[in-house]
Design a protein around this motif. Structure first.
Motif, PDB file in Angstrom:
ATOM      1  N   ASN A  37     -24.230 -30.906 -10.868  1.00  0.00           N
ATOM      2  CA  ASN A  37     -23.397 -30.093 -10.677  1.00  0.00           C
ATOM      3  C   ASN A  37     -21.822 -30.685 -10.397  1.00  0.00           C
ATOM      4  OD1 ASN A  37     -24.942 -27.816 -10.769  1.00  0.00           O
ATOM      5  ND2 ASN A  37     -25.422 -27.908  -8.656  1.00  0.00           N
ATOM      6  N   GLY A  38     -21.715 -31.847  -9.819  1.00  0.00           N
ATOM      7  CA  GLY A  38     -20.536 -32.636  -9.665  1.00  0.00           C
ATOM      8  C   GLY A  38     -20.164 -32.917 -11.219  1.00  0.00           C
ATOM      9  N   HIS A  39     -20.985 -32.949 -12.135  1.00  0.00           N
ATOM     10  CA  HIS A  39     -20.454 -33.513 -13.534  1.00  0.00           C
ATOM     11  C   HIS A  39     -19.979 -32.537 -14.283  1.00  0.00           C
ATOM     12  CE1 HIS A  39     -20.832 -35.454 -17.353  1.00  0.00           C
ATOM     13  NE2 HIS A  39     -21.378 -34.381 -17.879  1.00  0.00           N
ATOM     14  N   ARG A  40     -20.748 -31.456 -14.123  1.00  0.00           N
ATOM     15  CA  ARG A  40     -20.306 -29.979 -14.486  1.00  0.00           C
ATOM     16  C   ARG A  40     -18.908 -29.425 -14.173  1.00  0.00           C
ATOM     17  NH1 ARG A  40     -25.883 -26.709 -13.852  1.00  0.00           N
ATOM     18  NH2 ARG A  40     -27.160 -27.525 -15.567  1.00  0.00           N
ATOM     19  N   LYS A  41     -18.798 -29.859 -12.621  1.00  0.00           N
ATOM     20  CA  LYS A  41     -17.501 -29.336 -11.903  1.00  0.00           C
ATOM     21  C   LYS A  41     -16.409 -30.247 -12.618  1.00  0.00           C
ATOM     22  CE  LYS A  41     -19.506 -27.450  -7.838  1.00  0.00           C
ATOM     23  NZ  LYS A  41     -19.670 -27.890  -6.354  1.00  0.00           N
ATOM     24  N   SER A  42     -16.612 -31.422 -12.679  1.00  0.00           N
ATOM     25  CA  SER A  42     -15.593 -32.329 -13.324  1.00  0.00           C
ATOM     26  C   SER A  42     -15.328 -32.087 -14.774  1.00  0.00           C
ATOM     27  CB  SER A  42     -15.830 -33.857 -13.072  1.00  0.00           C
ATOM     28  OG  SER A  42     -16.985 -34.201 -13.602  1.00  0.00           O
ATOM     29  N   LYS A  43     -16.279 -31.810 -15.711  1.00  0.00           N
ATOM     30  CA  LYS A  43     -15.945 -31.459 -16.884  1.00  0.00           C
ATOM     31  C   LYS A  43     -15.319 -30.222 -17.106  1.00  0.00           C
ATOM     32  CE  LYS A  43     -17.861 -33.427 -20.112  1.00  0.00           C
ATOM     33  NZ  LYS A  43     -17.341 -34.508 -20.999  1.00  0.00           N
ATOM     34  N   ALA A  44     -15.352 -29.237 -16.186  1.00  0.00           N
ATOM     35  CA  ALA A  44     -14.414 -27.884 -16.170  1.00  0.00           C
ATOM     36  C   ALA A  44     -13.037 -28.282 -16.026  1.00  0.00           C
ATOM     37  CB  ALA A  44     -15.039 -26.916 -15.331  1.00  0.00           C
ATOM     38  N   LEU A  45     -12.881 -29.276 -15.189  1.00  0.00           N
ATOM     39  CA  LEU A  45     -11.631 -29.533 -14.632  1.00  0.00           C
ATOM     40  C   LEU A  45     -10.895 -30.514 -15.661  1.00  0.00           C
ATOM     41  CD1 LEU A  45      -9.333 -30.058 -12.642  1.00  0.00           C
ATOM     42  CD2 LEU A  45     -10.462 -32.003 -11.613  1.00  0.00           C
ATOM     43  N   PHE A  46     -11.656 -31.370 -16.286  1.00  0.00           N
ATOM     44  CA  PHE A  46     -11.182 -32.469 -17.388  1.00  0.00           C
ATOM     45  C   PHE A  46     -10.741 -31.592 -18.667  1.00  0.00           C
ATOM     46  CE2 PHE A  46     -13.437 -35.956 -15.374  1.00  0.00           C
ATOM     47  CZ  PHE A  46     -12.498 -36.201 -14.406  1.00  0.00           C
ATOM     48  N   ALA A  47     -11.620 -30.266 -19.036  1.00  0.00           N
ATOM     49  CA  ALA A  47     -11.254 -29.711 -20.016  1.00  0.00           C
ATOM     50  C   ALA A  47     -10.215 -28.841 -19.940  1.00  0.00           C
ATOM     51  CB  ALA A  47     -12.595 -28.867 -20.295  1.00  0.00           C
ATOM     52  N   ALA A  48     -10.027 -28.214 -18.871  1.00  0.00           N
ATOM     53  CA  ALA A  48      -8.764 -27.440 -18.339  1.00  0.00           C
ATOM     54  C   ALA A  48      -7.497 -28.368 -18.575  1.00  0.00           C
ATOM     55  CB  ALA A  48      -8.834 -26.882 -17.008  1.00  0.00           C
ATOM     56  N   VAL A  49      -7.472 -29.613 -17.919  1.00  0.00           N
ATOM     57  CA  VAL A  49      -6.262 -30.500 -17.948  1.00  0.00           C
ATOM     58  C   VAL A  49      -6.052 -30.963 -19.678  1.00  0.00           C
ATOM     59  CG1 VAL A  49      -5.753 -32.856 -17.416  1.00  0.00           C
ATOM     60  CG2 VAL A  49      -6.770 -31.204 -15.646  1.00  0.00           C
ATOM     61  N   ASP A  50      -7.025 -31.355 -20.263  1.00  0.00           N
ATOM     62  CA  ASP A  50      -7.022 -31.791 -21.533  1.00  0.00           C
ATOM     63  C   ASP A  50      -6.336 -30.462 -22.564  1.00  0.00           C
ATOM     64  OD1 ASP A  50      -8.045 -34.264 -21.007  1.00  0.00           O
ATOM     65  OD2 ASP A  50      -9.964 -33.770 -21.876  1.00  0.00           O
TER      66      ASP A  50
END
Length: 97
Positions: A19-32
């Motif tokens: 879940n930590g990986h999924r959360k960070s991927k959502a954040l990184f995608a929004a930032v990117d």
């Protein structure tokens, strides 16, 4: 001395890592994608719809002189899902109208 390992990982720990990986991927995608920048730049403190965000991202995508081959055109469905994920993580506030 050889390394000996026994036991099974705690399933809760494994799920926390996933879940930590999924959360960070959502954040990184929004930032990117620049979603937070778009909201800051275009909203004037007012909410933007998923359609407006998708349109702004599509305009930005079209204005690139060179589009990397692995960068697809933003889709409304994909942007909506990402916005919902960010709202679930309390990174954004979403309202259903």
């Amino acid at each position: 001395m050889p390394l000996e390992v026994t036991g099974k990982p705690d399933p809760g720990l494994v799920m926390d890592l996933i879940n930590g990986h999924r959360k960070s991927k959502a954040l990184f995608a929004a930032v990117d994608l620049g979603i937070f920048d778009l909201l800051d730049q275009y909203s004037g403190g007012q909410p933007l719809t998923a359609e407006e965000i998708c349109q702004l991202l599509s305009q930005r995508h079209a204005s690139l002189s060179v589009v990397p081959p692995d960068v697809p055109q933003p889709s409304l469905d994909g942007i909506s899902r990402l916005l919902e994920a960010c709202a679930a993580l309390q990174l954004l506030h979403c309202f259903i109208t």
